[in-house]
Design an enzyme around this catalytic site. Structure first.
Site, PDB file in Angstrom:
ATOM      1  N   ASP A   1      -6.680  17.790  64.359  1.00  7.80           N
ATOM      2  CA  ASP A   1      -6.109  16.442  64.510  1.00  7.80           C
ATOM      3  C   ASP A   1      -5.385  16.014  63.237  1.00  7.80           C
ATOM      4  O   ASP A   1      -4.328  15.379  63.288  1.00  7.80           O
ATOM      5  CB  ASP A   1      -7.212  15.441  64.843  1.00  7.80           C
ATOM      6  CG  ASP A   1      -7.780  15.643  66.239  1.00  7.80           C
ATOM      7  OD1 ASP A   1      -7.149  16.358  67.039  1.00  7.80           O
ATOM      8  OD2 ASP A   1      -8.858  15.079  66.525  1.00  7.80           O
TER       9      ASP A   1
ATOM     10  N   ASP B   1       6.878  23.187  68.620  1.00  5.20           N
ATOM     11  CA  ASP B   1       5.503  23.590  68.883  1.00  5.20           C
ATOM     12  C   ASP B   1       4.910  24.186  67.614  1.00  5.20           C
ATOM     13  O   ASP B   1       5.554  24.996  66.941  1.00  5.20           O
ATOM     14  CB  ASP B   1       5.467  24.617  70.023  1.00  5.20           C
ATOM     15  CG  ASP B   1       4.054  24.919  70.467  1.00  5.20           C
ATOM     16  OD1 ASP B   1       3.536  24.180  71.323  1.00  5.20           O
ATOM     17  OD2 ASP B   1       3.468  25.905  69.966  1.00  5.20           O
TER      18      ASP B   1
ATOM     19  N   GLU C   1      -0.054  20.248  71.031  1.00  5.42           N
ATOM     20  CA  GLU C   1       0.626  20.486  69.761  1.00  5.42           C
ATOM     21  C   GLU C   1       2.130  20.579  69.958  1.00  5.42           C
ATOM     22  O   GLU C   1       2.840  21.156  69.148  1.00  5.42           O
ATOM     23  CB  GLU C   1       0.101  21.778  69.107  1.00  5.42           C
ATOM     24  CG  GLU C   1       0.480  23.052  69.809  1.00  5.42           C
ATOM     25  CD  GLU C   1      -0.447  23.446  70.953  1.00  5.42           C
ATOM     26  OE1 GLU C   1      -0.381  24.603  71.381  1.00  5.42           O
ATOM     27  OE2 GLU C   1      -1.241  22.599  71.408  1.00  5.42           O
TER      28      GLU C   1
ATOM     29  N   ASN D   1      -7.692  25.206  65.449  1.00  7.37           N
ATOM     30  CA  ASN D   1      -8.842  24.499  66.029  1.00  7.37           C
ATOM     31  C   ASN D   1     -10.082  25.384  66.044  1.00  7.37           C
ATOM     32  O   ASN D   1     -11.198  24.914  65.778  1.00  7.37           O
ATOM     33  CB  ASN D   1      -8.513  24.047  67.448  1.00  7.37           C
ATOM     34  CG  ASN D   1      -7.697  22.761  67.481  1.00  7.37           C
ATOM     35  OD1 ASN D   1      -7.769  21.947  66.566  1.00  7.37           O
ATOM     36  ND2 ASN D   1      -6.911  22.577  68.527  1.00  7.37           N
TER      37      ASN D   1
END
Length: 258
Positions: A143, A126, A169, A134
């Site tokens: 992304d 992770d 993620e 973000n």
């Protein structure tokens, strides 16, 4: 072919008359002193042979063009089928396998471990503080981070290992390793590669990794639960680290993705 058969027909007829029946004089007379009806019949037969040859050539050419068109269409359909099959198991953003493929591969890996003693480990990874990436830099940058992380992981693993994106993620790696020590070595290698990379705009980031090696009696749910518990432990220990599961965590209940 019909055009070529006309002179062959004439030569065969002449050979039969001259050599088989000994009708050389009559053949000479018939060749140069034809009756109108005979001339008409010979011309008619010749025209029929020529027409048949032209028609046969036309049909043959048409058949070849149709065959070529069908072959091209079949090749295209096969390519589309392969592309659709690939798209159904590949994450469109990162290009790695998706959750659907993850379940299939994990099921096969467990079956091989039970029947053929092929040992493997499930590594759950992770990206640390991905939501903040973000929020601060935008989803487009997020992304880009996901794609680069996948590239970095791919460069760190072997061809027999398979990477999957199972969440936003969150990634899973099915690694063909020979025990907990090898799995931990691989996980540390991946962690360090990501940690040392400088991402555009963002700079440095880290990942946390949880490891669950296959144990006798494992199912998809149990090995996933232990890997998830190990990942939670890595997060709890301050992130940017690797944690391994133990047999006591196998009874914890976690929901499989998908």
């Amino acid at each position: 072919m019909g055009v070529l058969m006309v002179p062959l027909f004439w030569l065969s007829d002449a050979a039969i008359d001259v050599y088989l029946f000994g009708l050389g004089e009559l053949f000479h007379h018939g060749l140069f002193s034809l009756e109108p009806m005979e001339l008409y019949m010979r011309l008619l037969v010749s025209v029929m042979f020529v027409a048949f040859g032209i028609y046969a050539a036309f049909l043959l050419d048409r058949a070849e063009r149709v065959e070529h068109s069908l072959r091209t269409s079949n090749d295209r359909l096969r390519e589309l089928k392969e592309e659709l099959e690939r798209m159904s198991v590949v994450d469109p953003l990162t290009g790695v396998f998706n959750r659907r493929k993850f379940h299939d591969v994990l099921d096969i890996s467990i079956a091989n471990a039970v029947r053929h003693y092929h040992r493997f480990a499930l590594l759950m990874m992770d990206i640390d503080h991905f939501k903040r990436i973000n929020d601060e830099f935008g989803h487009q940058s997020g992304d880009g981070v996901l794609r680069i992380v996948c590239e970095l992981i791919h460069a760190s693993i072997r061809g027999s290992d398979q990477l999957f994106r199972v969440g936003g993620e969150e990634f899973c790696l099915v690694a063909m390793v020979d025990g907990e020590k090898d799995a931990h070595t691989l996980a540390e290698k991946v962690r360090k590669v990501v940690e040392s990379h400088t991402f555009p705009e963002i700079g440095r980031l880290t990942i946390s990794i949880g490891i669950a090696s296959f144990e006798e009696g494992d199912s998809q749910e149990s090995i996933y639960a232990r890997a998830d518990a190990a990942l939670y432990e890595a997060k709890h220990n301050g992130r940017n680290c690797v944690a391994s599961s133990d047999s006591d965590s196998a009874g914890l209940a976690f929901e499989m993705p998908g």
